[in-house]
Design an enzyme around this catalytic site. Sequence first.
Site, PDB file in Angstrom:
ATOM      1  N   GLN A  39      35.608  64.085  19.567  1.00  0.00           N
ATOM      2  CA  GLN A  39      34.501  64.713  20.279  1.00  0.00           C
ATOM      3  C   GLN A  39      34.881  65.227  21.660  1.00  0.00           C
ATOM      4  O   GLN A  39      34.375  66.268  22.081  1.00  0.00           O
ATOM      5  CB  GLN A  39      33.264  63.879  20.378  1.00  0.00           C
ATOM      6  CG  GLN A  39      33.246  62.412  20.253  1.00  0.00           C
ATOM      7  CD  GLN A  39      32.032  61.910  21.024  1.00  0.00           C
ATOM      8  OE1 GLN A  39      31.036  62.627  21.149  1.00  0.00           O
ATOM      9  NE2 GLN A  39      32.112  60.707  21.552  1.00  0.00           N
ATOM     10  N   ASP A  66      46.317  66.284  15.943  1.00  0.00           N
ATOM     11  CA  ASP A  66      45.519  65.141  15.468  1.00  0.00           C
ATOM     12  C   ASP A  66      46.205  64.592  14.231  1.00  0.00           C
ATOM     13  O   ASP A  66      47.211  65.139  13.751  1.00  0.00           O
ATOM     14  CB  ASP A  66      44.053  65.540  15.205  1.00  0.00           C
ATOM     15  CG  ASP A  66      43.105  64.356  15.434  1.00  0.00           C
ATOM     16  OD1 ASP A  66      43.249  63.330  14.716  1.00  0.00           O
ATOM     17  OD2 ASP A  66      42.236  64.429  16.321  1.00  0.00           O
ATOM     18  N   ARG A 122      42.382  41.994  21.489  1.00  0.00           N
ATOM     19  CA  ARG A 122      42.754  42.935  22.551  1.00  0.00           C
ATOM     20  C   ARG A 122      44.260  43.232  22.509  1.00  0.00           C
ATOM     21  O   ARG A 122      44.692  44.365  22.676  1.00  0.00           O
ATOM     22  CB  ARG A 122      42.352  42.302  23.887  1.00  0.00           C
ATOM     23  CG  ARG A 122      42.306  43.268  24.996  1.00  0.00           C
ATOM     24  CD  ARG A 122      41.339  42.805  26.073  1.00  0.00           C
ATOM     25  NE  ARG A 122      41.767  43.336  27.344  1.00  0.00           N
ATOM     26  CZ  ARG A 122      42.333  42.613  28.301  1.00  0.00           C
ATOM     27  NH1 ARG A 122      42.515  41.327  28.149  1.00  0.00           N
ATOM     28  NH2 ARG A 122      42.690  43.175  29.419  1.00  0.00           N
ATOM     29  N   GLN A 136      54.988  59.200  21.731  1.00  0.00           N
ATOM     30  CA  GLN A 136      54.625  60.485  22.342  1.00  0.00           C
ATOM     31  C   GLN A 136      55.386  60.702  23.650  1.00  0.00           C
ATOM     32  O   GLN A 136      55.775  61.823  23.975  1.00  0.00           O
ATOM     33  CB  GLN A 136      53.104  60.554  22.546  1.00  0.00           C
ATOM     34  CG  GLN A 136      52.379  60.612  21.192  1.00  0.00           C
ATOM     35  CD  GLN A 136      50.883  60.837  21.298  1.00  0.00           C
ATOM     36  OE1 GLN A 136      50.317  60.834  22.383  1.00  0.00           O
ATOM     37  NE2 GLN A 136      50.240  61.023  20.156  1.00  0.00           N
ATOM     38  N   ASP A 182      34.636  58.398  36.067  1.00  0.00           N
ATOM     39  CA  ASP A 182      33.991  57.343  36.851  1.00  0.00           C
ATOM     40  C   ASP A 182      33.673  57.857  38.260  1.00  0.00           C
ATOM     41  O   ASP A 182      32.602  57.589  38.808  1.00  0.00           O
ATOM     42  CB  ASP A 182      34.915  56.114  36.934  1.00  0.00           C
ATOM     43  CG  ASP A 182      35.393  55.699  35.547  1.00  0.00           C
ATOM     44  OD1 ASP A 182      34.547  55.358  34.722  1.00  0.00           O
ATOM     45  OD2 ASP A 182      36.615  55.748  35.290  1.00  0.00           O
ATOM     46  N   HIS A 210      40.459  51.836  34.521  1.00  0.00           N
ATOM     47  CA  HIS A 210      39.295  52.465  33.869  1.00  0.00           C
ATOM     48  C   HIS A 210      38.738  51.447  32.871  1.00  0.00           C
ATOM     49  O   HIS A 210      39.043  51.474  31.677  1.00  0.00           O
ATOM     50  CB  HIS A 210      39.696  53.759  33.160  1.00  0.00           C
ATOM     51  CG  HIS A 210      38.595  54.270  32.275  1.00  0.00           C
ATOM     52  ND1 HIS A 210      37.419  54.781  32.768  1.00  0.00           N
ATOM     53  CD2 HIS A 210      38.470  54.321  30.932  1.00  0.00           C
ATOM     54  CE1 HIS A 210      36.622  55.112  31.777  1.00  0.00           C
ATOM     55  NE2 HIS A 210      37.232  54.841  30.644  1.00  0.00           N
ATOM     56  N   SER A 259      30.575  59.212  25.780  1.00  0.00           N
ATOM     57  CA  SER A 259      30.527  60.411  26.646  1.00  0.00           C
ATOM     58  C   SER A 259      31.600  61.401  26.222  1.00  0.00           C
ATOM     59  O   SER A 259      32.772  61.032  26.129  1.00  0.00           O
ATOM     60  CB  SER A 259      30.805  60.014  28.096  1.00  0.00           C
ATOM     61  OG  SER A 259      30.019  58.927  28.489  1.00  0.00           O
TER      62      SER A 259
END
Length: 345
Positions: A39, A66, A122, A136, A182, A210, A259
Amino acid sequence: MATQKISNFLTLFAPPRPMAAFPSNLPVLTVAITGAAGQIGYSLAPLIAQGLMFGPHQKVALRLLDLGTAQDALSGVRMELLDCALPLLHSVDITADPHVAFTGADAAVLCGAFPRRPGMERQDLLLTNAGIFKQQGRVIRDAAAAHCRVLVVGNPANTNALILATSGGLNPAHVSALTRLDHNRAVGLIAARLGPTGAAHRQAVIWGNHSATQVPDVESLSSAAAPLSADDAAYFHGEFIPQVQQRGAEVMKLRGLSSALSAAKAIVDHMRDWILGSEGRVVSMAVPSAGNPYGVPAGLIYSFPVTCAAGVWHFAPGAVLTEDIKRRMDASTAELVEERTLAGL
Ligand code: NAX
């Protein structure tokens, strides 16, 4: 190989190497976007192709990367971009191969990351993403332009950027992570609370990670602003901080999606200010912490106030940190150190 890894890691503890100047006269500027079928990618690509990131005269070639499973969606995005008939859009290539995406890239925006699944530890998330960003980073090192500026957006963004920067030969100062969303959220909330007059000269800063430990700060660099009323001071020392920290979760709750529009706008702001210059304005960027004037330990990608000119950022000096801000910054530092360890660095 192990020696190479250690020496790359150590460069993050040294003051940043000089940044290669970003060329101002590229006939076509090649931008790689990863996770481009997602998105944010869908909102971001048209903004770049309209000249909002690199200026109204700069032609751009987009390389959209992608996963193999997302190539149909990527073809649809390509068709729509071509259907916009944008004069600055030189070409759109789609691919699942990082070599194709990054070869010759002048700039790269890395949105593609493995999302946290229910029940996932995590550490597993950090390690999975470490694998993606290591690979990458190596391809960018080998195939992108030496001046390539890289922005990591995919979460955990700061630690993914740290992994990318240590993955060999990249100048760490050419790698950053996104905290501009932010920052922009803080700017919006300051304006809503104080109005244009009260907000004048009031500088928003995001310190740290972040994440929910980020430190939104409206005072340390605001000595030229009018003093806050007692009510406003109570708001900015209290409610405002979790409001910025939790803004993404709030949008997600209301929209049912995270968002994207505001993230794409923040990415454009970050890259435009970095490459074209912030014109003296102070903005927040997560960058290598080595050499910072605020006592944050070296070896992290940490959000600081910076100014930028022609592809080069500098720490903005002069912030006067309260004990409360320092304590919060230390908590964000501790979280980043823990993430670095969990990610295997
Ligand atoms: P989406 O889930 O819509 O899109 C992610 C895309 O990445 C998918 O199309 C997926 O196929 C692709 N992808 C996954 N692994 C890949 C890989 N190894 N190579 C290439 N592509 C890969 O997420 P979206 O809403 O676009 O968000 C993208 C990332 O930005 C997420 O990690 C999200 O958490 C992060 N965010 C970071 C922000 C920041 O301020 N740093 C704010 C916005 C956003 O939440």
